[in-house]
Design a protein around this motif. Structure first.
Motif, PDB file in Angstrom:
ATOM      1  N   GLY A 173      -0.501  18.332 -43.289  1.00  0.00           N
ATOM      2  CA  GLY A 173       0.477  18.184 -42.225  1.00  0.00           C
ATOM      3  C   GLY A 173      -0.076  17.498 -40.987  1.00  0.00           C
ATOM      4  N   THR A 174      -1.252  16.875 -41.101  1.00  0.00           N
ATOM      5  CA  THR A 174      -1.864  16.240 -39.935  1.00  0.00           C
ATOM      6  C   THR A 174      -1.822  14.717 -39.970  1.00  0.00           C
ATOM      7  OG1 THR A 174      -4.069  16.245 -40.953  1.00  0.00           O
ATOM      8  CG2 THR A 174      -3.476  18.165 -39.613  1.00  0.00           C
ATOM      9  N   VAL A 175      -1.643  14.119 -41.144  1.00  0.00           N
ATOM     10  CA  VAL A 175      -1.737  12.664 -41.285  1.00  0.00           C
ATOM     11  C   VAL A 175      -0.386  12.005 -41.036  1.00  0.00           C
ATOM     12  CG1 VAL A 175      -2.321  10.757 -42.843  1.00  0.00           C
ATOM     13  CG2 VAL A 175      -3.625  12.886 -42.939  1.00  0.00           C
ATOM     14  N   GLY A 176      -0.384  11.050 -40.116  1.00  0.00           N
ATOM     15  CA  GLY A 176       0.816  10.274 -39.835  1.00  0.00           C
ATOM     16  C   GLY A 176       0.691   8.900 -40.467  1.00  0.00           C
ATOM     17  N   ASP A 177       1.388   7.964 -39.927  1.00  0.00           N
ATOM     18  CA  ASP A 177       1.329   6.601 -40.443  1.00  0.00           C
ATOM     19  C   ASP A 177       0.012   5.944 -40.073  1.00  0.00           C
ATOM     20  OD1 ASP A 177       3.899   6.695 -41.477  1.00  0.00           O
ATOM     21  OD2 ASP A 177       4.794   6.014 -39.597  1.00  0.00           O
ATOM     22  N   ASN A 178      -0.458   5.091 -40.979  1.00  0.00           N
ATOM     23  CA  ASN A 178      -1.621   4.275 -40.668  1.00  0.00           C
ATOM     24  C   ASN A 178      -1.105   3.046 -39.948  1.00  0.00           C
ATOM     25  OD1 ASN A 178      -4.231   5.353 -41.907  1.00  0.00           O
ATOM     26  ND2 ASN A 178      -2.628   5.839 -43.364  1.00  0.00           N
ATOM     27  N   ILE A 179      -1.667   2.781 -38.799  1.00  0.00           N
ATOM     28  CA  ILE A 179      -1.114   1.709 -37.984  1.00  0.00           C
ATOM     29  C   ILE A 179      -1.905   0.419 -38.056  1.00  0.00           C
ATOM     30  CG2 ILE A 179       0.169   3.181 -36.427  1.00  0.00           C
ATOM     31  CD1 ILE A 179      -2.168   3.186 -34.540  1.00  0.00           C
TER      32      ILE A 179
ATOM     33  N   SER B   7      -1.923   3.014 -45.860  1.00  0.00           N
ATOM     34  CA  SER B   7      -0.541   3.158 -45.408  1.00  0.00           C
ATOM     35  C   SER B   7       0.217   4.204 -46.224  1.00  0.00           C
ATOM     36  CB  SER B   7       0.187   1.802 -45.488  1.00  0.00           C
ATOM     37  OG  SER B   7       0.396   1.425 -46.836  1.00  0.00           O
ATOM     38  N   ARG B   8      -0.380   4.672 -47.326  1.00  0.00           N
ATOM     39  CA  ARG B   8       0.279   5.686 -48.159  1.00  0.00           C
ATOM     40  C   ARG B   8      -0.313   7.086 -47.996  1.00  0.00           C
ATOM     41  NH1 ARG B   8       1.597   3.609 -53.985  1.00  0.00           N
ATOM     42  NH2 ARG B   8       3.083   5.307 -53.748  1.00  0.00           N
ATOM     43  N   HIS B   9      -1.345   7.252 -47.192  1.00  0.00           N
ATOM     44  CA  HIS B   9      -1.997   8.555 -47.066  1.00  0.00           C
ATOM     45  C   HIS B   9      -1.035   9.655 -46.632  1.00  0.00           C
ATOM     46  CE1 HIS B   9      -6.361   6.852 -46.691  1.00  0.00           C
ATOM     47  NE2 HIS B   9      -5.796   6.571 -47.856  1.00  0.00           N
ATOM     48  N   HIS B  10      -0.090   9.325 -45.756  1.00  0.00           N
ATOM     49  CA  HIS B  10       0.848  10.354 -45.295  1.00  0.00           C
ATOM     50  C   HIS B  10       1.735  10.865 -46.432  1.00  0.00           C
ATOM     51  CE1 HIS B  10       3.334   6.724 -45.080  1.00  0.00           C
ATOM     52  NE2 HIS B  10       4.370   7.528 -45.178  1.00  0.00           N
ATOM     53  N   GLU B  11       1.919  10.070 -47.496  1.00  0.00           N
ATOM     54  CA  GLU B  11       2.728  10.501 -48.637  1.00  0.00           C
ATOM     55  C   GLU B  11       2.074  11.664 -49.382  1.00  0.00           C
ATOM     56  OE1 GLU B  11       3.572   7.279 -51.352  1.00  0.00           O
ATOM     57  OE2 GLU B  11       3.837   5.876 -49.688  1.00  0.00           O
ATOM     58  N   LEU B  12       0.748  11.713 -49.373  1.00  0.00           N
ATOM     59  CA  LEU B  12       0.016  12.728 -50.131  1.00  0.00           C
ATOM     60  C   LEU B  12      -0.460  13.891 -49.287  1.00  0.00           C
ATOM     61  CD1 LEU B  12      -2.288  10.390 -52.241  1.00  0.00           C
ATOM     62  CD2 LEU B  12      -0.118  11.428 -52.914  1.00  0.00           C
ATOM     63  N   ASP B  13      -0.538  13.702 -47.986  1.00  0.00           N
ATOM     64  CA  ASP B  13      -1.143  14.689 -47.102  1.00  0.00           C
ATOM     65  C   ASP B  13      -0.533  16.075 -47.256  1.00  0.00           C
ATOM     66  OD1 ASP B  13      -2.537  15.867 -44.934  1.00  0.00           O
ATOM     67  OD2 ASP B  13      -0.803  15.468 -43.656  1.00  0.00           O
ATOM     68  N   GLY B  14      -1.371  17.037 -47.602  1.00  0.00           N
ATOM     69  CA  GLY B  14      -0.926  18.417 -47.706  1.00  0.00           C
ATOM     70  C   GLY B  14      -1.272  19.231 -46.476  1.00  0.00           C
TER      71      GLY B  14
ATOM     72  N   PHE C 281      -9.887   1.536 -40.896  1.00  0.00           N
ATOM     73  CA  PHE C 281      -8.444   1.699 -40.797  1.00  0.00           C
ATOM     74  C   PHE C 281      -8.139   2.784 -39.770  1.00  0.00           C
ATOM     75  CE2 PHE C 281      -9.750   4.495 -44.251  1.00  0.00           C
ATOM     76  CZ  PHE C 281      -9.032   5.665 -44.043  1.00  0.00           C
ATOM     77  N   ALA C 282      -7.050   2.584 -39.051  1.00  0.00           N
ATOM     78  CA  ALA C 282      -6.651   3.516 -37.991  1.00  0.00           C
ATOM     79  C   ALA C 282      -5.445   4.319 -38.451  1.00  0.00           C
ATOM     80  CB  ALA C 282      -6.312   2.737 -36.722  1.00  0.00           C
ATOM     81  N   THR C 283      -5.456   5.583 -38.096  1.00  0.00           N
ATOM     82  CA  THR C 283      -4.411   6.501 -38.529  1.00  0.00           C
ATOM     83  C   THR C 283      -3.882   7.304 -37.349  1.00  0.00           C
ATOM     84  OG1 THR C 283      -5.589   6.758 -40.627  1.00  0.00           O
ATOM     85  CG2 THR C 283      -3.891   8.380 -40.140  1.00  0.00           C
ATOM     86  N   LYS C 284      -2.579   7.436 -37.286  1.00  0.00           N
ATOM     87  CA  LYS C 284      -1.970   8.357 -36.325  1.00  0.00           C
ATOM     88  C   LYS C 284      -2.068   9.757 -36.920  1.00  0.00           C
ATOM     89  CE  LYS C 284       1.503   5.187 -34.466  1.00  0.00           C
ATOM     90  NZ  LYS C 284       2.956   4.932 -34.385  1.00  0.00           N
TER      91      LYS C 284
END
Length: 157
Positions: free
Chosen positions: A43-49, A34-41, A61-64
């Motif tokens: 610009g493709t990773v959204g929220d993990n749902i 759920s924190r991957h979008h905080e680090l993503d450089g 785990f599923a990711t938008k």
């Protein structure tokens, strides 16, 4: 200190950076989808749902995501996990993302992120899919930006 290129061998793109934080703290961020979008450089990773409360080998785990302006969703599978040291997951296309955390001191960690596109299938390998689509180059840039982001957020802690 800047992001360093790591020679991980053929079929792998790897970079590392030293971060002024304990390995356990950095591992905890990456081991929480759920924190991957905080680090993503990239610009493709959204929220993990969808993600279990605690990851273990075999967890999914599923990711938008969003690429080229198009939203989509992926489900990744944890393929390796060693608390505070290593986490790796397999993307549905077959490549792996690996994060390694090497404690250099109690408050300094070398973090290495690797995009591993080996053993993804004979057709993709014959066609040089990852190279021809530009994923090798764009993922290298994304890793560098992600690691720089991780390092920056810990500069003043």
């Amino acid at each position: 200190m800047s992001v360093t290129i790591v020679d991980a061998g053929p079929g792998q793109t790897s970079r590392s950076v030293e971060v002024a934080a304990p390995a356990a703290e950095l591992f905890a961020i990456v081991a929480d989808p759920s924190r991957h979008h905080e680090l993503d450089g990239s610009g493709t990773v959204g929220d993990n749902i969808v993600a279990p409360p605690k990851l273990v080998a075999g967890s999914r785990f599923a990711t938008k995501m969003r690429m080229f302006g198009m939203p989509y969703r992926i489900t990744s599978t944890i393929t390796a996990l060693k608390p505070d040291e290593l986490i790796e997951w397999r993307h549905p296309l077959g490549h792996h993302w690996r994060w390694e955390f090497t404690a250099l001191s109690p408050k300094l960690t070398r973090v290495t992120e690797t995009y591993d596109y080996r053993n993804t299938g004979s057709i993709k390998e014959r066609l040089r899919f990852y190279q021809r689509t530009g994923f090798v180059k764009s993922n290298a840039a994304g890793i560098e930006a992600t690691l720089a982001k991780l390092r920056s957020r810990h500069l003043h802690t």
